[in-house]
Design a protein around this motif. Sequence first.
Motif, PDB file in Angstrom:
ATOM      1  N   GLU A 126     -37.288 -44.684 -21.913  1.00  0.00           N
ATOM      2  CA  GLU A 126     -38.586 -45.287 -21.561  1.00  0.00           C
ATOM      3  C   GLU A 126     -39.476 -43.837 -20.905  1.00  0.00           C
ATOM      4  O   GLU A 126     -40.692 -43.859 -21.188  1.00  0.00           O
ATOM      5  CB  GLU A 126     -38.605 -46.151 -20.472  1.00  0.00           C
ATOM      6  CG  GLU A 126     -37.879 -47.362 -20.624  1.00  0.00           C
ATOM      7  CD  GLU A 126     -37.542 -48.261 -19.452  1.00  0.00           C
ATOM      8  OE1 GLU A 126     -37.552 -48.054 -18.572  1.00  0.00           O
ATOM      9  OE2 GLU A 126     -36.669 -49.181 -19.762  1.00  0.00           O
ATOM     10  N   LEU A 127     -38.652 -43.013 -20.172  1.00  0.00           N
ATOM     11  CA  LEU A 127     -39.496 -41.608 -19.796  1.00  0.00           C
ATOM     12  C   LEU A 127     -39.851 -40.794 -20.723  1.00  0.00           C
ATOM     13  O   LEU A 127     -40.215 -39.555 -20.476  1.00  0.00           O
ATOM     14  CB  LEU A 127     -38.702 -41.384 -18.576  1.00  0.00           C
ATOM     15  CG  LEU A 127     -38.543 -42.347 -17.376  1.00  0.00           C
ATOM     16  CD1 LEU A 127     -37.904 -41.639 -16.195  1.00  0.00           C
ATOM     17  CD2 LEU A 127     -39.892 -42.555 -17.073  1.00  0.00           C
ATOM     18  N   GLU A 128     -39.328 -40.823 -22.036  1.00  0.00           N
ATOM     19  CA  GLU A 128     -39.620 -39.992 -23.002  1.00  0.00           C
ATOM     20  C   GLU A 128     -38.875 -38.654 -22.899  1.00  0.00           C
ATOM     21  O   GLU A 128     -39.381 -37.635 -23.411  1.00  0.00           O
ATOM     22  CB  GLU A 128     -41.056 -39.502 -23.279  1.00  0.00           C
ATOM     23  CG  GLU A 128     -41.932 -40.801 -23.653  1.00  0.00           C
ATOM     24  CD  GLU A 128     -43.488 -40.753 -23.854  1.00  0.00           C
ATOM     25  OE1 GLU A 128     -43.808 -39.475 -23.510  1.00  0.00           O
ATOM     26  OE2 GLU A 128     -43.813 -41.353 -24.322  1.00  0.00           O
ATOM     27  N   CYS A 129     -37.602 -38.940 -22.489  1.00  0.00           N
ATOM     28  CA  CYS A 129     -36.631 -37.651 -22.706  1.00  0.00           C
ATOM     29  C   CYS A 129     -36.419 -37.070 -23.932  1.00  0.00           C
ATOM     30  O   CYS A 129     -35.887 -38.153 -24.959  1.00  0.00           O
ATOM     31  CB  CYS A 129     -35.546 -38.152 -21.947  1.00  0.00           C
ATOM     32  SG  CYS A 129     -34.166 -36.765 -21.743  1.00  0.00           S
ATOM     33  N   ALA A 130     -36.548 -36.010 -24.134  1.00  0.00           N
ATOM     34  CA  ALA A 130     -36.268 -35.413 -25.533  1.00  0.00           C
ATOM     35  C   ALA A 130     -34.658 -35.163 -25.995  1.00  0.00           C
ATOM     36  O   ALA A 130     -34.559 -35.295 -26.878  1.00  0.00           O
ATOM     37  CB  ALA A 130     -36.776 -33.960 -25.653  1.00  0.00           C
ATOM     38  N   ALA A 131     -34.017 -34.729 -25.148  1.00  0.00           N
ATOM     39  CA  ALA A 131     -32.549 -34.774 -25.162  1.00  0.00           C
ATOM     40  C   ALA A 131     -31.842 -34.677 -23.769  1.00  0.00           C
ATOM     41  O   ALA A 131     -32.326 -34.331 -22.674  1.00  0.00           O
ATOM     42  CB  ALA A 131     -32.309 -33.239 -25.791  1.00  0.00           C
TER      43      ALA A 131
END
Length: 220
Positions: free
Chosen positions: A185-190
């Motif tokens: 949801e928080l758009e973490c890349a990795a």
Amino acid sequence: VFFPSAEAVTERVLLDVNKVHFLLASVRNLDPVFAYIESEVTSATNEFEVLSLLEYREKYFKANRFDSAMTIYIKRMLQTGLPMKLRSRIAAELFRNYVSADEKSFSEDLYMSVPQLRQMASDGMEIGSHGYGHYWLDTLTKADQRADIESSLDFLGKVGIPRSRFLFCYPYGAYNNETLAILNELECAAAFTTTVSIADLNNGDLLQLPRIDTNDLPQS
């Protein structure tokens, strides 16, 4: 990539995990530490909801590939096994007795600062999130997990790191499906786990990346 725990940097308090690290590094004979922890647990039965000493030993007195059973027992009891207030109280007392009575000065010497992190970022180094309070995230409710991760992203903002497409490293390697949902949801890349393997960036789950510990090198 550097993953500082935000609380240590911003509040200049010594994390319990680091108190335990320096305690274990300072004490040759761990028997008195073991005895103190168990004595405190026994004394706290009216104050906290705790298991029996036998249950704790059966659960945590187990060696792993890095540490003896005694070391793992002390780590787990003071990191996650005991109620938070109790384990923090015990860790603080042991740190005072065996390492340093001046926790504030110790933390000032140990942790880097926000300006130092900004300098590192400006010099091309990656700074990622390691949570705010360095909790075992899988022991927290989803709401508390999100609050901790959001606070760590606010910290990254102070360092000059964008919130979107950020990198994350699970404290202690602990997470669950709720953690993964929050990071999505928080758009973490990795995000990096403690699973020992070579990461496959083309076919693997980027929120559950394995890695190689320095103790696992060189690889044959």
